[in-house]
Design an enzyme around this catalytic site. Structure first.
Site, PDB file in Angstrom:
ATOM      1  N   ARG A  26       0.856  -1.195   0.000  1.00 41.01           N
ATOM      2  CA  ARG A  26       0.000   0.000   0.000  1.00 41.01           C
ATOM      3  C   ARG A  26       0.893   1.246   0.000  1.00 41.01           C
ATOM      4  O   ARG A  26       0.901   2.022   0.952  1.00 41.01           O
ATOM      5  CB  ARG A  26      -0.937  -0.005   1.213  1.00 41.01           C
ATOM      6  N   GLN A  42       0.389   2.438  -6.077  1.00 38.38           N
ATOM      7  CA  GLN A  42      -1.022   2.830  -5.982  1.00 38.38           C
ATOM      8  C   GLN A  42      -1.867   2.376  -7.177  1.00 38.38           C
ATOM      9  O   GLN A  42      -2.986   1.918  -7.007  1.00 38.38           O
ATOM     10  CB  GLN A  42      -1.104   4.352  -5.883  1.00 38.38           C
ATOM     11  N   ASP A  76      -3.042  -1.182  -6.906  1.00 35.12           N
ATOM     12  CA  ASP A  76      -3.650  -1.556  -5.622  1.00 35.12           C
ATOM     13  C   ASP A  76      -5.105  -2.011  -5.812  1.00 35.12           C
ATOM     14  O   ASP A  76      -6.047  -1.223  -5.713  1.00 35.12           O
ATOM     15  CB  ASP A  76      -3.547  -0.346  -4.679  1.00 35.12           C
ATOM     16  N   SER A  84      -7.613  -1.662  -2.852  1.00 32.72           N
ATOM     17  CA  SER A  84      -8.247  -0.343  -2.725  1.00 32.72           C
ATOM     18  C   SER A  84      -9.317  -0.131  -3.785  1.00 32.72           C
ATOM     19  O   SER A  84     -10.419   0.339  -3.473  1.00 32.72           O
ATOM     20  CB  SER A  84      -7.208   0.775  -2.848  1.00 32.72           C
ATOM     21  N   TYR A 113      -1.780  -0.604   8.770  1.00 31.05           N
ATOM     22  CA  TYR A 113      -3.000  -1.374   9.054  1.00 31.05           C
ATOM     23  C   TYR A 113      -3.329  -1.311  10.542  1.00 31.05           C
ATOM     24  O   TYR A 113      -2.464  -1.030  11.376  1.00 31.05           O
ATOM     25  CB  TYR A 113      -2.795  -2.847   8.663  1.00 31.05           C
TER      26      TYR A 113
HETATM   27  P1  NAD Z   1      -8.831  -2.684   5.996  1.00 33.58           P
HETATM   28  O1  NAD Z   1      -9.756  -3.125   4.930  1.00 33.58           O
HETATM   29  O2  NAD Z   1      -7.725  -3.570   6.424  1.00 33.58           O
HETATM   30  O3  NAD Z   1      -9.674  -2.279   7.283  1.00 33.58           O
HETATM   31  C1  NAD Z   1     -10.727  -1.331   7.170  1.00 33.58           C
HETATM   32  C2  NAD Z   1     -10.651  -0.333   8.300  1.00 33.58           C
HETATM   33  O4  NAD Z   1     -11.040  -0.966   9.517  1.00 33.58           O
HETATM   34  C3  NAD Z   1      -9.262   0.245   8.574  1.00 33.58           C
HETATM   35  O5  NAD Z   1      -9.331   1.652   8.459  1.00 33.58           O
HETATM   36  C4  NAD Z   1      -8.952  -0.202   9.986  1.00 33.58           C
HETATM   37  O6  NAD Z   1      -8.201   0.769  10.703  1.00 33.58           O
HETATM   38  C5  NAD Z   1     -10.334  -0.362  10.567  1.00 33.58           C
HETATM   39  N1  NAD Z   1     -10.394  -1.176  11.787  1.00 33.58           N
HETATM   40  C6  NAD Z   1      -9.741  -2.326  12.085  1.00 33.58           C
HETATM   41  N2  NAD Z   1     -10.077  -2.769  13.324  1.00 33.58           N
HETATM   42  C7  NAD Z   1     -10.977  -1.873  13.807  1.00 33.58           C
HETATM   43  C8  NAD Z   1     -11.707  -1.785  15.020  1.00 33.58           C
HETATM   44  N3  NAD Z   1     -11.567  -2.684  15.995  1.00 33.58           N
HETATM   45  N4  NAD Z   1     -12.548  -0.737  15.171  1.00 33.58           N
HETATM   46  C9  NAD Z   1     -12.681   0.188  14.190  1.00 33.58           C
HETATM   47  N5  NAD Z   1     -12.031   0.172  13.034  1.00 33.58           N
HETATM   48  C10 NAD Z   1     -11.187  -0.865  12.840  1.00 33.58           C
HETATM   49  O7  NAD Z   1      -8.193  -1.267   5.625  1.00 33.58           O
HETATM   50  P2  NAD Z   1      -7.808  -0.683   4.213  1.00 33.58           P
HETATM   51  O8  NAD Z   1      -8.908   0.134   3.721  1.00 33.58           O
HETATM   52  O9  NAD Z   1      -7.306  -1.776   3.367  1.00 33.58           O
HETATM   53  O10 NAD Z   1      -6.586   0.269   4.615  1.00 33.58           O
HETATM   54  C11 NAD Z   1      -5.508  -0.220   5.415  1.00 33.58           C
HETATM   55  C12 NAD Z   1      -4.344   0.760   5.453  1.00 33.58           C
HETATM   56  O11 NAD Z   1      -3.752   0.903   4.187  1.00 33.58           O
HETATM   57  C13 NAD Z   1      -4.712   2.147   5.884  1.00 33.58           C
HETATM   58  O12 NAD Z   1      -3.665   2.665   6.691  1.00 33.58           O
HETATM   59  C14 NAD Z   1      -4.778   2.917   4.605  1.00 33.58           C
HETATM   60  O13 NAD Z   1      -4.575   4.311   4.780  1.00 33.58           O
HETATM   61  C15 NAD Z   1      -3.625   2.293   3.909  1.00 33.58           C
HETATM   62  N6  NAD Z   1      -3.706   2.469   2.469  1.00 33.58           N
HETATM   63  C16 NAD Z   1      -2.653   3.062   1.831  1.00 33.58           C
HETATM   64  C17 NAD Z   1      -2.697   3.226   0.463  1.00 33.58           C
HETATM   65  C18 NAD Z   1      -1.542   3.869  -0.249  1.00 33.58           C
HETATM   66  O14 NAD Z   1      -0.712   4.474   0.357  1.00 33.58           O
HETATM   67  N7  NAD Z   1      -1.447   3.698  -1.527  1.00 33.58           N
HETATM   68  C19 NAD Z   1      -3.788   2.793  -0.248  1.00 33.58           C
HETATM   69  C20 NAD Z   1      -4.839   2.183   0.428  1.00 33.58           C
HETATM   70  C21 NAD Z   1      -4.780   2.016   1.795  1.00 33.58           C
END
Ligand code: NAD
Length: 383
Positions: free
Chosen positions: A124, A129, A132, A135, A230
């Site tokens: 990520r 990006q 990804d 996403s 994460y």
């Molecule tokens: P995910 O699908 O793994 O989880 C969804 C959300 O659930 C997350 O925001 C997580 O913090 C939240 N979560 C987990 N346990 C929880 C709890 N007990 N209570 C409430 N919320 C809870 O997440 P995702 O959408 O795949 O994103 C994961 C990470 O990757 C994030 O830090 C995101 O910013 C990052 N990301 C970065 C990029 C990039 O830089 N290109 C792109 C996408 C995502």
């Protein structure tokens, strides 16, 4: 270099997406790649054989020929055993592989000496990006979750001022503000709802607020973010504290959308039976973590259930329900990875590169990913 696109056969999850769409095929053909498309591969996402042919692909009617003669095979869903058995040793597979959930598939790929890349393992990072797929597909799921909720809610989403009186806007509470959650917030706002959101990672507060939603803060005495940004699984004390705070917001919501996941773990339980009992009858919960065990008590994957008058919807494979755009975005992701791997008609496997190193699950008869090896050990220990 022959690239093949297989027809998806994961009927149990109703897979309607396809790995490449004709527009992207045309671009790859221009770059000198030979593209084979299994007949009907694009049918469920409304891309015809004719459209692929017009883009320069060859339509293959026999699946065994396609799987057996491809240099690189592109797919969406985890391949079946009989499909993997048709692949040649040394050929390449790029697909979602669910390698942590189904490490035995990775073992099978290693045994067959397939070089396999898992689309869910794309780092990520900004550099990766455009590859990804987690996403791009999570964005589709977040959007669709709100539409499902709006359709099931016996109320309007927006505020309406009419001759028949004023209608108050719906209140939506989004739990988990990652990619899917943020898209759910944006969609619910566009439909005119009042939106609140909660996430265990405090860093998302600004993003939530920038979408016009209120961030529900819970102060915890521990780190909630793991490597890669994460969420971490938190202690029982923190879970308890969180539940105390969010209970009030769940109670007041017409719609709750839950999206919380912790990679490689069962999804955390966020909405308890007691919380559901406190909600107004007619309220709706859409649990996007249904396939990972659910964020909500009583969620049944693929079903709608009613508890205490509240409808709990546990959709599976939501991106596949919007296959045109989901396939378009996935095709962009997978073709970008493909072009990253293939330079001047040759496969470049530089495992020191973070994208290639972290995405490659199996190569030369070995499982390369340490977490997948550990997951496999756990599966074996449990037998
Ligand atoms: P995910 O699908 O793994 O989880 C969804 C959300 O659930 C997350 O925001 C997580 O913090 C939240 N979560 C987990 N346990 C929880 C709890 N007990 N209570 C409430 N919320 C809870 O997440 P995702 O959408 O795949 O994103 C994961 C990470 O990757 C994030 O830090 C995101 O910013 C990052 N990301 C970065 C990029 C990039 O830089 N290109 C792109 C996408 C995502």
């Amino acid at each position: 270099m022959r690239i093949a696109i297989a027809k998806e056969i994961e009927v149990e999850v109703g897979e309607h997406r396809v790995a490449l769409i004709p527009d992207i095929v045309a671009r790859l053909v221009k770059q000198g790649l030979e593209i084979w498309v299994e007949s009907g591969a694009g049918e469920a996402s409304f891309f015809s054989n004719d459209a692929y042919e017009a883009a320069g692909a060859k339509i293959i009617h026999d699946a065994a020929t396609l799987w057996g003669e491809a240099d690189i095979l592109l797919k969406v869903g985890v391949p079946k055993e009989h499909e993997i058995n048709q692949m040649r040793e040394g050929s390449v597979l790029i697909s979602f592989l669910n390698p942590l959930g189904l490490p035995e598939v990775a073992q099978h790929l290693a045994n067959r000496k397939i070089t396999a890349f898992g689309m869910e393992l794309i780092p990520r990072t900004s550099r990766a990006q455009s590859m990804d797929a987690l996403s791009s597909q999570a964005g589709v799921a977040g959007y669709k979750a709100v539409l499902i909720a709006a359709a099931a809610l016996p109320k309007f989403f927006p505020m309406l001022t009419t001759a028949a009186g004023t209608i108050k806007p719906a209140k939506v509470f989004v739990m988990g503000a990652g990619v899917a959650g943020l898209q759910a917030i944006a969609t619910a706002r566009r439909l005119g709802a009042i939106v609140e959101a909660f996430d265990i990672r405090p860093a998302v507060k600004e993003e939530v607020q920038s979408l016009g939603a209120k961030f529900v803060e819970v102060k915890l005495d521990e780190e909630t973010v793991a490597a890669g940004g994460y969420a971490k699984e938190v202690s029982e004390v923190s879970k308890q504290r969180t539940q105390e705070v969010v209970a009030e917001h769940v109670k007041n919501a017409d719609v709750v959308i839950t999206t919380a996941q912790v990679p490689g773990r069962k999804a955390p339980l966020l909405v308890t039976e007691e919380m559901i009992a406190q909600m107004n009858p007619g309220s709706v919960i859409v649990d996007l973590a249904a396939e990972q065990g659910g964020n909500c008590a009583g969620t049944e994957p693929g079903k709608d259930v009613v508890r205490h008058g509240v409808t709990i919807i546990g959709p599976i494979n939501l991106p596949s329900s919007m296959p045109i755009h989901a396939s378009q975005m996935y095709a962009k992701n997978i073709s970008t990875l493909l072009q990253y791997l293939v330079k001047d008609g040759e496969l470049q496997l530089n495992f020191d590169d973070d994208i290639i190193g972290s995405t490659c699950v199996t190569h030369a008869g070995e499982i390369r990913n340490q977490r997948v090896k550990e997951a496999l050990d756990q599966v074996r220990a449990a037998v």
